[in-house]
Motif scaffolding. Structure first.
Motif, PDB file in Angstrom:
ATOM      1  N   GLY A   1       3.024 -16.548  -0.480  1.00  0.00           N
ATOM      2  CA  GLY A   1       2.477 -15.369   0.177  1.00  0.00           C
ATOM      3  C   GLY A   1       3.220 -14.076  -0.066  1.00  0.00           C
ATOM      4  N   VAL A   2       4.483 -14.170  -0.482  1.00  0.00           N
ATOM      5  CA  VAL A   2       5.320 -12.969  -0.648  1.00  0.00           C
ATOM      6  C   VAL A   2       4.698 -11.920  -1.579  1.00  0.00           C
ATOM      7  CG1 VAL A   2       7.480 -12.159  -1.710  1.00  0.00           C
ATOM      8  CG2 VAL A   2       7.543 -13.927   0.040  1.00  0.00           C
ATOM      9  N   PRO A   3       4.197 -12.287  -2.769  1.00  0.00           N
ATOM     10  CA  PRO A   3       3.712 -11.249  -3.690  1.00  0.00           C
ATOM     11  C   PRO A   3       2.477 -10.494  -3.199  1.00  0.00           C
ATOM     12  CG  PRO A   3       4.116 -13.324  -4.839  1.00  0.00           C
ATOM     13  CD  PRO A   3       4.143 -13.624  -3.381  1.00  0.00           C
ATOM     14  N   VAL A   4       1.734 -11.092  -2.263  1.00  0.00           N
ATOM     15  CA  VAL A   4       0.485 -10.445  -1.813  1.00  0.00           C
ATOM     16  C   VAL A   4       0.552 -10.039  -0.346  1.00  0.00           C
ATOM     17  CG1 VAL A   4      -0.990 -11.496  -3.557  1.00  0.00           C
ATOM     18  CG2 VAL A   4      -0.540 -12.748  -1.440  1.00  0.00           C
ATOM     19  N   GLU A   5       1.746 -10.031   0.226  1.00  0.00           N
ATOM     20  CA  GLU A   5       1.872  -9.613   1.621  1.00  0.00           C
ATOM     21  C   GLU A   5       1.333  -8.196   1.791  1.00  0.00           C
ATOM     22  OE1 GLU A   5       5.095  -9.472   5.300  1.00  0.00           O
ATOM     23  OE2 GLU A   5       5.816  -9.585   3.238  1.00  0.00           O
ATOM     24  N   PHE A   6       0.548  -7.987   2.819  1.00  0.00           N
ATOM     25  CA  PHE A   6      -0.102  -6.717   3.173  1.00  0.00           C
ATOM     26  C   PHE A   6      -1.303  -6.381   2.282  1.00  0.00           C
ATOM     27  CE2 PHE A   6       4.552  -5.759   4.079  1.00  0.00           C
ATOM     28  CZ  PHE A   6       4.486  -6.211   5.384  1.00  0.00           C
ATOM     29  N   ALA A   7      -1.606  -7.205   1.297  1.00  0.00           N
ATOM     30  CA  ALA A   7      -2.762  -6.940   0.442  1.00  0.00           C
ATOM     31  C   ALA A   7      -4.061  -7.175   1.226  1.00  0.00           C
ATOM     32  CB  ALA A   7      -2.741  -7.834  -0.794  1.00  0.00           C
ATOM     33  N   LYS A   8      -5.085  -6.434   0.873  1.00  0.00           N
ATOM     34  CA  LYS A   8      -6.375  -6.554   1.544  1.00  0.00           C
ATOM     35  C   LYS A   8      -7.084  -7.831   1.091  1.00  0.00           C
ATOM     36  CE  LYS A   8     -10.657  -3.997   2.420  1.00  0.00           C
ATOM     37  NZ  LYS A   8     -11.432  -2.769   2.112  1.00  0.00           N
ATOM     38  N   ARG A   9      -7.698  -8.493   2.032  1.00  0.00           N
ATOM     39  CA  ARG A   9      -8.416  -9.735   1.760  1.00  0.00           C
ATOM     40  C   ARG A   9      -9.452  -9.542   0.651  1.00  0.00           C
ATOM     41  NH1 ARG A   9     -10.884 -12.645   6.968  1.00  0.00           N
ATOM     42  NH2 ARG A   9      -8.646 -12.512   7.455  1.00  0.00           N
ATOM     43  N   ASP A  10      -9.518 -10.521  -0.237  1.00  0.00           N
ATOM     44  CA  ASP A  10     -10.481 -10.583  -1.331  1.00  0.00           C
ATOM     45  C   ASP A  10     -10.282  -9.512  -2.408  1.00  0.00           C
ATOM     46  OD1 ASP A  10     -11.695 -12.836  -0.228  1.00  0.00           O
ATOM     47  OD2 ASP A  10     -13.090 -11.640   0.962  1.00  0.00           O
ATOM     48  N   THR A  11      -9.099  -8.893  -2.419  1.00  0.00           N
ATOM     49  CA  THR A  11      -8.751  -8.009  -3.543  1.00  0.00           C
ATOM     50  C   THR A  11      -7.884  -8.764  -4.558  1.00  0.00           C
ATOM     51  OG1 THR A  11      -6.763  -7.161  -2.428  1.00  0.00           O
ATOM     52  CG2 THR A  11      -8.848  -5.959  -2.080  1.00  0.00           C
ATOM     53  N   TYR A  12      -7.645 -10.045  -4.322  1.00  0.00           N
ATOM     54  CA  TYR A  12      -6.796 -10.882  -5.181  1.00  0.00           C
ATOM     55  C   TYR A  12      -7.171 -12.330  -4.913  1.00  0.00           C
ATOM     56  CZ  TYR A  12      -4.452 -12.092  -0.884  1.00  0.00           C
ATOM     57  OH  TYR A  12      -4.207 -12.559   0.372  1.00  0.00           O
ATOM     58  N   TYR A  13      -6.647 -13.228  -5.745  1.00  0.00           N
ATOM     59  CA  TYR A  13      -6.755 -14.660  -5.465  1.00  0.00           C
ATOM     60  C   TYR A  13      -5.503 -15.350  -5.997  1.00  0.00           C
ATOM     61  CZ  TYR A  13      -8.252 -19.438  -4.959  1.00  0.00           C
ATOM     62  OH  TYR A  13      -8.315 -20.768  -4.583  1.00  0.00           O
ATOM     63  N   VAL A  14      -4.828 -16.073  -5.132  1.00  0.00           N
ATOM     64  CA  VAL A  14      -3.609 -16.796  -5.492  1.00  0.00           C
ATOM     65  C   VAL A  14      -3.896 -18.289  -5.501  1.00  0.00           C
ATOM     66  CG1 VAL A  14      -1.309 -17.453  -4.690  1.00  0.00           C
ATOM     67  CG2 VAL A  14      -1.995 -15.056  -4.634  1.00  0.00           C
ATOM     68  N   ASP A  15      -3.555 -18.963  -6.606  1.00  0.00           N
ATOM     69  CA  ASP A  15      -3.645 -20.423  -6.641  1.00  0.00           C
ATOM     70  C   ASP A  15      -2.438 -21.043  -7.341  1.00  0.00           C
ATOM     71  OD1 ASP A  15      -4.118 -19.756  -9.260  1.00  0.00           O
ATOM     72  OD2 ASP A  15      -6.076 -20.742  -9.389  1.00  0.00           O
ATOM     73  N   LYS A  16      -1.399 -20.204  -7.549  1.00  0.00           N
ATOM     74  CA  LYS A  16      -0.167 -20.685  -8.166  1.00  0.00           C
ATOM     75  C   LYS A  16       0.970 -19.758  -7.757  1.00  0.00           C
ATOM     76  CE  LYS A  16      -1.166 -18.121 -12.414  1.00  0.00           C
ATOM     77  NZ  LYS A  16      -1.414 -18.221 -13.874  1.00  0.00           N
ATOM     78  N   MET A  17       2.177 -20.144  -8.073  1.00  0.00           N
ATOM     79  CA  MET A  17       3.357 -19.349  -7.744  1.00  0.00           C
ATOM     80  C   MET A  17       3.448 -18.162  -8.696  1.00  0.00           C
ATOM     81  SD  MET A  17       5.695 -19.681  -5.311  1.00  0.00           S
ATOM     82  CE  MET A  17       5.962 -21.430  -4.953  1.00  0.00           C
ATOM     83  N   ILE A  18       3.352 -16.957  -8.144  1.00  0.00           N
ATOM     84  CA  ILE A  18       3.430 -15.747  -8.964  1.00  0.00           C
ATOM     85  C   ILE A  18       4.561 -14.860  -8.451  1.00  0.00           C
ATOM     86  CG2 ILE A  18       0.989 -15.788  -9.579  1.00  0.00           C
ATOM     87  CD1 ILE A  18       0.522 -13.619  -7.455  1.00  0.00           C
ATOM     88  N   GLY A  19       4.875 -13.835  -9.238  1.00  0.00           N
ATOM     89  CA  GLY A  19       5.937 -12.918  -8.855  1.00  0.00           C
ATOM     90  C   GLY A  19       5.459 -11.489  -8.774  1.00  0.00           C
ATOM     91  N   ASN A  20       6.420 -10.562  -8.700  1.00  0.00           N
ATOM     92  CA  ASN A  20       6.155  -9.122  -8.611  1.00  0.00           C
ATOM     93  C   ASN A  20       5.354  -8.816  -7.344  1.00  0.00           C
ATOM     94  OD1 ASN A  20       7.535  -8.538 -11.090  1.00  0.00           O
ATOM     95  ND2 ASN A  20       5.780  -9.472 -12.142  1.00  0.00           N
TER      96      ASN A  20
END
Length: 313
Positions: free
Chosen positions: A18-37
């Motif tokens: 959850g760290v890389p997308v904290e505070f991001a607006k719902r449905d502006t991204y999709y996470v299904d793996k460990m990512i950075g930045n």
């Protein structure tokens, strides 16, 4: 046999996803793996304050430390970057930061450090308390569990609403850890808490804030009606909704991460609930292997698990 290590690592994985997308607006991204930045510009597998507050709790339980000693560990995290993935504290919530300043600078007693204001009902206590539920899983005296839950919550959050959230969360974990069905737990929990909270009238008065969780059909709540903010009521609703609507630990974590907003904490708490529910399931080992500062995680988690196994023998 209950896999305590799996439960504890699942929470760290949820945090890191959850760290890389904290505070991001719902449905502006999709996470299904460990990512950075992303939000904090951190390497993949970096975990945040959720885990950095949980590790000292585990360590303090192993050391049989008191509340003052635990606050010292929290201070070591915030001011000296201990218990971090890469030697840098980040993302500490206002409530937790204020409580540590109250202890370190204003010299408040540990149990008076938490902000009692109605405006200080963030999820910063809820996010770190799963190990306490593990530690108390064999304790049959409900009132003793509730007393320790309240005290550990008040270190950072003293409003009765935050305390009630911790009561609900840790009692759910307690019954899950003892093999009970989540739906049945939610059915019995209102009466269970009311019968055991006669000495906590202010906290009991806050129970109505969480009533939706216990309504028939809560599972069917539309996703757009689930709020995933850092407000403790929203957090607990979102986490339980994620667990009720999935069939595995990984599924629950990904559903939580992709709700947006307070993604790391919602996913971490969801992971704790899901791993206590699905005790024959394991969090994705690839994700566990990608966690930063695995040496520190292994050290503290292994010592805690070793103590808990020994205490169960």
């Amino acid at each position: 046999m209950l896999d305590l290590k799996n439960i504890l690592y699942a929470a760290v994985v949820g945090d890191a996803l959850g760290v890389p997308v904290e505070f991001a607006k719902r449905d502006t991204y999709y996470v299904d793996k460990m990512i950075g930045n992303g939000t904090w510009e951190k390497a993949p597998g970096s975990w945040s304050d959720d885990t950095s507050f949980t590790l000292p709790l585990m360590e303090n339980l192993v050391e049989h430390g008191n509340y003052e000693q635990l606050m010292q560990k929290f201070e070591d995290y915030m001011f000296r970057n201990k218990y971090t993935p890469d030697g840098q504290a980040f993302g500490i919530g206002q409530g937790c930061a204020k409580s540590i300043r109250n202890w370190s600078i204003n010299h408040y007693p540990a149990l008076e450090c938490g902000d009692p204001s109605v405006y200080a009902n963030g999820n910063g206590a809820l996010m770190r308390l799963a190990p306490l539920a593990i530690h108390l899983r064999n304790v049959e005296q409900t009132k003793y569990r509730l007393e320790l839950t309240r005290n550990h919550t008040c270190l950072t959050h003293r409003h009765p609403r935050s305390v009630m959230a911790s009561f609900i969360y840790l009692e759910i974990l307690h019954f899950l850890l003892n093999g009970e069905n989540l739906t049945e737990i939610l059915q019995k929990l209102p009466d269970h808490l009311k019968n055991n909270l006669q000495n906590y009238p202010e906290e009991l008065n806050e129970f109505k804030k969480f009533s939706a969780i216990f309504q028939h059909g809560f599972k069917q709540t539309n996703r757009e009606d689930i709020k995933s903010t850092g407000y403790v009521v929203d957090t607990l609703h979102a986490c339980l909704w994620c667990v009720l609507n999935t069939d595995s630990i990984d599924e629950a974590i990904l559903l939580a991460v992709n709700l947006g907003d307070d993604t790391d904490t919602v996913a971490s708490i969801t992971a704790s609930l899901a791993s206590c529910l699905h005790q024959n399931d394991c969090v994705n080992p690839e994700w566990v292997g990608q966690l930063r500062n695995k040496k520190l995680l292994d050290k503290i988690i292994d010592q805690f698990v070793e103590m808990e196994i020994k205490n169960s023998d």
